[in-house]
Design an enzyme around this catalytic site. Sequence first.
Site: not given
Lengths: 317, 189
Positions: A135, A207
């Site tokens: 992420v 993400k």
Amino acid sequence: MSLRLAVLGAGAVGGSVLDLAGDYGHDVVAFADSSSSAVDPAGLDPSAVHDRKERDGVVGDADPESVFDADYDVLVEATPTTLGDAEPGFSHVERALADDRHVVLANKGPVAERYADLRALEAESEGTVQFEAAVGGAIPILSTISDLGAPHVTAARGVLNGTANFILSRMAAEGLDYEHVLAEAQDLGVAEADPTFDVDGIDAALKFVILANVLSDGETEYALDDAEVEGIRNVPGTALDLAAEDGRTVRLIGEATADGVRVAPRLIPQGSALSVTGTQNIVQLETKHAGQLNISGRGAGGPETATAVLSDVSRLE
Amino acid sequence: MSAQDLDGGSDAEADGSGEMPKPHTIRLELADEPGQLLAALAPISDNGGNLLSIFHERGNLTPRGHIPVEVDLECPPDRFERIVDALRDAGVNVIRAGAEHFGEEVMVILVGDTVDSDLSDTLHRIESSADATLQDLSLSAREGTDEASSARLRLAVRSGRVDETLAVVRDLAAEKGLHVVEPLAEGSQ
């Protein structure tokens, strides 16, 4: 403490982990691409591995499976992200956890698509799973959430795809159309030959799905199918012109909130925190007691993402 | 379409704010004939209304084939009903009139090849199914390219109804094959 790393995936991220591990005091004892592997209990020499890959198209003489037989502490899973069953990445993680090893993921698939399965395997293992690199590249988003405590963070929103952001911000700044800027981004290596994952919002959605999984703290499981996703192909220059006339701009914004996950082009004020330009990424965390926190930086790239991987490794010491 | 609610007059009586002028919005439709607009405005000034703005949606037609016009005016509350009555007596079709309290503003961009050809219907349906009124409108098309056209709508929305309004816009856009670029309400400081 020096840890022994087994790295799966010889792309930009895996290759950078190999290069930078020594700088963090760790050794890469096994390194594999999709067809071969190199194993050395004393630690691999990065330049020898890169040379071999360039010269012969393989990283070593062993088959990829040999990595799991090596004596390692942490599996770094940096193979390409896959959707659905998240294979073969998921099986790699499963195997390492079954052997009570730690796992650090740069691959988004297992955490976005099979979060509960992954957590269940982790619970059975002596090893733990970390995935900061999945992420926002170098930006310490998950560790910030972990420090704050997930229950104290009510929402995350922001820009987590540098390719889409580059295209939108160039279109707005130069008055160019989508196809033109996409071609430019491909020339610069900012966009891939097949830009689908980035421009259709899938990468950003994965993400934010991961963020939603982390923020919900096991209460609700999210996967890509649960996300509402719209990319940037339908944002013409005319829309950016109209936004600019009114002091606004358009960015591909992701949101992980109590309502779920959504990624879509959104109107935001020019000059606001989220209106980052170029390949810059930003995440804004909404906290219960401390207002908003903005963290920005480079969300992609080999050394940047490897930095997040190695930070995760250091947390395991 | 034919719903004619006249809540401005009763608002005025209820709040009894005496002589303080308040803003009001009246939506009319006019036949496309010379002199119609001027004829429609006379009853307003004749009855003590102060014209603030006139939005003449030239090129768009209501389902009756008339041109929609939105008039913003200021007048003391007790005059408003008289103005609307005078308009109707003069044969003007008043679609909607009221001193509505649109506390929030929301901007959306609609994108698509048909955005301009079908705009009148889009705007009408937003206004009739959402608690919103159009404040301004801007269109953009790039000549000589195959880029889609866009329309920017600034809507005044009744307080607390932004989500509902956006849902109406989204549904309408989906039905018409248009894309919506919605504002990010939170966190965009």
